[in-house]
Design a protein around this motif. Structure first.
Motif, mmCIF file in Angstrom:
data_model
loop_
_atom_site.group_PDB
_atom_site.id
_atom_site.type_symbol
_atom_site.label_atom_id
_atom_site.label_comp_id
_atom_site.label_asym_id
_atom_site.label_seq_id
_atom_site.Cartn_x
_atom_site.Cartn_y
_atom_site.Cartn_z
ATOM 1 N N GLU A 174 0.832 -1.192 0.000
ATOM 2 C CA GLU A 174 0.000 0.000 0.000
ATOM 3 C C GLU A 174 0.868 1.244 0.000
ATOM 4 O O GLU A 174 2.063 1.196 0.325
ATOM 5 C CB GLU A 174 -0.941 0.022 1.201
ATOM 6 C CG GLU A 174 -0.256 0.190 2.541
ATOM 7 C CD GLU A 174 -1.255 0.211 3.696
ATOM 8 O OE1 GLU A 174 -2.213 -0.592 3.664
ATOM 9 O OE2 GLU A 174 -1.067 1.016 4.633
ATOM 10 N N LEU A 175 0.257 2.366 -0.373
ATOM 11 C CA LEU A 175 0.915 3.663 -0.330
ATOM 12 C C LEU A 175 0.047 4.600 0.497
ATOM 13 O O LEU A 175 -1.145 4.765 0.225
ATOM 14 C CB LEU A 175 1.111 4.217 -1.743
ATOM 15 C CG LEU A 175 2.111 3.439 -2.610
ATOM 16 C CD1 LEU A 175 2.030 3.885 -4.066
ATOM 17 C CD2 LEU A 175 3.534 3.618 -2.085
ATOM 18 N N ALA A 176 0.642 5.181 1.523
ATOM 19 C CA ALA A 176 -0.061 6.106 2.416
ATOM 20 C C ALA A 176 0.838 7.302 2.694
ATOM 21 O O ALA A 176 2.062 7.238 2.516
ATOM 22 C CB ALA A 176 -0.430 5.414 3.720
ATOM 23 N N ALA B 42 -3.918 4.093 -1.808
ATOM 24 C CA ALA B 42 -4.183 2.972 -2.704
ATOM 25 C C ALA B 42 -3.437 1.766 -2.154
ATOM 26 O O ALA B 42 -2.372 1.912 -1.537
ATOM 27 C CB ALA B 42 -3.729 3.272 -4.131
ATOM 28 N N GLY B 43 -4.003 0.597 -2.347
ATOM 29 C CA GLY B 43 -3.355 -0.625 -1.896
ATOM 30 C C GLY B 43 -3.720 -1.787 -2.799
ATOM 31 O O GLY B 43 -4.710 -1.736 -3.536
ATOM 32 N N VAL C 18 -10.774 14.636 -0.037
ATOM 33 C CA VAL C 18 -9.863 15.586 0.605
ATOM 34 C C VAL C 18 -8.449 15.038 0.718
ATOM 35 O O VAL C 18 -7.499 15.800 0.931
ATOM 36 C CB VAL C 18 -10.373 15.982 2.003
ATOM 37 C CG1 VAL C 18 -11.700 16.699 1.899
ATOM 38 C CG2 VAL C 18 -10.498 14.762 2.901
ATOM 39 N N HIS C 19 -8.289 13.718 0.578
ATOM 40 C CA HIS C 19 -6.969 13.118 0.749
ATOM 41 C C HIS C 19 -6.186 13.034 -0.558
ATOM 42 O O HIS C 19 -4.957 13.153 -0.554
ATOM 43 C CB HIS C 19 -7.109 11.720 1.351
ATOM 44 C CG HIS C 19 -7.802 11.725 2.672
ATOM 45 N ND1 HIS C 19 -7.236 12.275 3.798
ATOM 46 C CD2 HIS C 19 -9.026 11.251 3.038
ATOM 47 C CE1 HIS C 19 -8.080 12.135 4.818
ATOM 48 N NE2 HIS C 19 -9.160 11.539 4.390
ATOM 49 N N ALA C 20 -6.899 12.826 -1.676
ATOM 50 C CA ALA C 20 -6.200 12.711 -2.962
ATOM 51 C C ALA C 20 -7.209 12.769 -4.101
ATOM 52 O O ALA C 20 -8.328 12.256 -3.978
ATOM 53 C CB ALA C 20 -5.423 11.398 -3.032
ATOM 54 N N PRO C 21 -6.830 13.367 -5.235
ATOM 55 C CA PRO C 21 -7.688 13.331 -6.419
ATOM 56 C C PRO C 21 -7.767 11.905 -6.983
ATOM 57 O O PRO C 21 -6.868 11.087 -6.757
ATOM 58 C CB PRO C 21 -6.972 14.261 -7.409
ATOM 59 C CG PRO C 21 -5.992 15.031 -6.601
ATOM 60 C CD PRO C 21 -5.619 14.166 -5.449
ATOM 61 N N ALA C 22 -8.815 11.639 -7.719
ATOM 62 C CA ALA C 22 -9.000 10.314 -8.318
ATOM 63 C C ALA C 22 -7.813 9.946 -9.206
ATOM 64 O O ALA C 22 -7.368 8.792 -9.213
ATOM 65 C CB ALA C 22 -10.305 10.282 -9.120
ATOM 66 N N ALA C 23 -7.298 10.912 -9.955
ATOM 67 C CA ALA C 23 -6.184 10.633 -10.872
ATOM 68 C C ALA C 23 -4.942 10.179 -10.112
ATOM 69 O O ALA C 23 -4.184 9.330 -10.587
ATOM 70 C CB ALA C 23 -5.872 11.869 -11.706
ATOM 71 N N VAL C 24 -4.716 10.747 -8.926
ATOM 72 C CA VAL C 24 -3.569 10.345 -8.118
ATOM 73 C C VAL C 24 -3.745 8.905 -7.630
ATOM 74 O O VAL C 24 -2.802 8.101 -7.671
ATOM 75 C CB VAL C 24 -3.379 11.309 -6.931
ATOM 76 C CG1 VAL C 24 -2.362 10.751 -5.933
ATOM 77 C CG2 VAL C 24 -2.949 12.682 -7.432
ATOM 78 N N ALA D 193 -2.298 3.200 -7.948
ATOM 79 C CA ALA D 193 -2.710 1.810 -8.177
ATOM 80 C C ALA D 193 -1.870 1.175 -9.281
ATOM 81 O O ALA D 193 -1.471 0.004 -9.186
ATOM 82 C CB ALA D 193 -4.196 1.755 -8.538
ATOM 83 N N ARG D 194 -1.581 1.940 -10.315
ATOM 84 C CA ARG D 194 -0.737 1.420 -11.406
ATOM 85 C C ARG D 194 0.687 1.144 -10.908
ATOM 86 O O ARG D 194 1.287 0.119 -11.251
ATOM 87 C CB ARG D 194 -0.721 2.424 -12.559
ATOM 88 C CG ARG D 194 -2.026 2.453 -13.358
ATOM 89 C CD ARG D 194 -2.051 3.574 -14.372
ATOM 90 N NE ARG D 194 -3.174 3.406 -15.294
ATOM 91 C CZ ARG D 194 -3.802 4.418 -15.882
ATOM 92 N NH1 ARG D 194 -3.408 5.671 -15.648
ATOM 93 N NH2 ARG D 194 -4.810 4.193 -16.698
ATOM 94 N N VAL D 195 1.205 2.046 -10.106
ATOM 95 C CA VAL D 195 2.537 1.841 -9.524
ATOM 96 C C VAL D 195 2.545 0.554 -8.691
ATOM 97 O O VAL D 195 3.477 -0.261 -8.786
ATOM 98 C CB VAL D 195 2.935 3.054 -8.659
ATOM 99 C CG1 VAL D 195 4.194 2.746 -7.849
ATOM 100 C CG2 VAL D 195 3.156 4.284 -9.525
ATOM 101 N N LEU D 196 1.522 0.363 -7.893
ATOM 102 C CA LEU D 196 1.465 -0.813 -7.023
ATOM 103 C C LEU D 196 1.334 -2.107 -7.816
ATOM 104 O O LEU D 196 1.928 -3.127 -7.437
ATOM 105 C CB LEU D 196 0.293 -0.671 -6.047
ATOM 106 C CG LEU D 196 0.513 0.339 -4.920
ATOM 107 C CD1 LEU D 196 -0.796 0.606 -4.188
ATOM 108 C CD2 LEU D 196 1.567 -0.159 -3.945
ATOM 109 N N LEU D 197 0.563 -2.090 -8.891
ATOM 110 C CA LEU D 197 0.441 -3.307 -9.701
ATOM 111 C C LEU D 197 1.798 -3.699 -10.278
ATOM 112 O O LEU D 197 2.178 -4.878 -10.250
ATOM 113 C CB LEU D 197 -0.583 -3.105 -10.815
ATOM 114 C CG LEU D 197 -0.788 -4.316 -11.745
ATOM 115 C CD1 LEU D 197 -1.263 -5.534 -10.970
ATOM 116 C CD2 LEU D 197 -1.757 -3.979 -12.877
ATOM 117 N N ARG D 198 2.534 -2.726 -10.783
ATOM 118 C CA ARG D 198 3.867 -3.027 -11.326
ATOM 119 C C ARG D 198 4.784 -3.577 -10.230
ATOM 120 O O ARG D 198 5.507 -4.554 -10.440
ATOM 121 C CB ARG D 198 4.475 -1.774 -11.946
ATOM 122 C CG ARG D 198 3.723 -1.229 -13.159
ATOM 123 C CD ARG D 198 4.489 -0.072 -13.791
ATOM 124 N NE ARG D 198 3.701 0.606 -14.805
ATOM 125 C CZ ARG D 198 3.054 1.760 -14.608
ATOM 126 N NH1 ARG D 198 3.123 2.362 -13.433
ATOM 127 N NH2 ARG D 198 2.358 2.326 -15.582
#
Length: 275
Positions: free
Chosen positions: A185-187, A196-197, A251-257, A262-267
């Protein structure tokens, strides 16, 4: 803010707990770890309710291997998931997820049953159940029923759990030869909810990738999974996450972020399971 008024009763055993739930006619809540429930009461989000304390119900504790499945009692604490040799050996995705949950004080009290019943979309354990294709074991006045994780999580904080039922255990398929699992995950900070996780289960029969923090429920990335099984590269599969995930701005992050993460985590997850 002070909590709303709440009654309290301690269940003696599982039969007693279910009887109390039935008698409450939907006006009672199960108290296990209480890490989400008590906060909701304090914020007056749960309203006036009766609390049924199940911490003394021995039938809800324990981790045991049953055939090709690991059965985890609903009262199992997050700390136990993180330290159990059985969990580490047979469902490493859960062993990796448990230390990511909030902070040590919460892991000492929070339970797997409570996490699944609350169904926070940014929580690690619901995504683990989805990726592992686990069964949630429920008990109510009509007896026991089993629900696959893919059918259990319905919408934001909404599950297939009836008001007179409680989670008694989960049963998770154990790792097979050639299978690898990872949870990432990334927090913003350690202990924060994930932006995202991913829980990735890479089996010889195919990949299962469940994401959390990117929708109202944990999400199985079916298009990306099919592409990976068909021989697509990690980059090609990551692009297909736009079809699988519909994160929202907040408030925590835009959808695009969130989609980018999520793409970074899949890789990263594919690199970890296939290195």
């Amino acid at each position: 803010m002070k909590a709303a008024a709440a009654g309290y009763i301690r269940a003696n055993d599982l039969v007693h707990a279910i009887s109390l739930l039935e008698q409450s006619r939907g006006e009672a809540r199960i108290l296990a770890g209480g890490q989400s429930l008590i906060a909701s009461l304090n914020l007056r989000l749960a309203g006036e309710t009766a609390l049924i304390d199940i911490n003394g119900v021995a039938e809800l504790s324990g981790i045991e291997l049953v055939g090709d499945r690991l059965r985890i009692g609903a009262l199992t604490r997050h700390r136990e998931l993180a330290t159990s040799d059985l969990v580490a050996r047979h469902v490493p995705a859960i062993a990796q997820a448990a230390p990511l949950i909030a902070h040590a004080a919460i892991r000492n009290r929070g339970t797997i049953g409570g996490s699944l019943a609350y169904a926070d979309p940014a929580a690690e354990l619901p995504a683990c159940m989805l990726a592992l294709d686990a069964e949630i074991v429920l008990r109510g006045p009509a007896g026991e029923r089993r629900v696959r994780a893919g059918d259990f999580f319905i919408d934001l904080f909404t599950t297939d759990l009836a008001e007179d039922e409680m989670i008694v255990a989960v049963e998770v398929p154990v790792v097979v030869a050639g299978e690898r699992q990872t949870t990432m995950e990334l927090a913003r900070r350690s202990g924060d909810y994930a932006l995202a996780g991913i829980v990735l289960v890479d089996r010889p029969s195919g990949v299962r990738a469940a994401f959390f923090g990117v929708g109202p429920t944990p999400v199985l990335a079916t298009a990306a999974m099919a592409a990976i099984d068909g021989g697509a590269s990690a980059d090609e599969a990551a692009e297909l996450l736009a079809d699988d995930l519909q994160p929202l701005d907040d408030v925590h992050a835009p959808a695009a972020v969130r989609l980018h993460l999520a793409r970074v985590l899949l890789r990263r997850a594919l690199a970890a399971t296939r290195s």
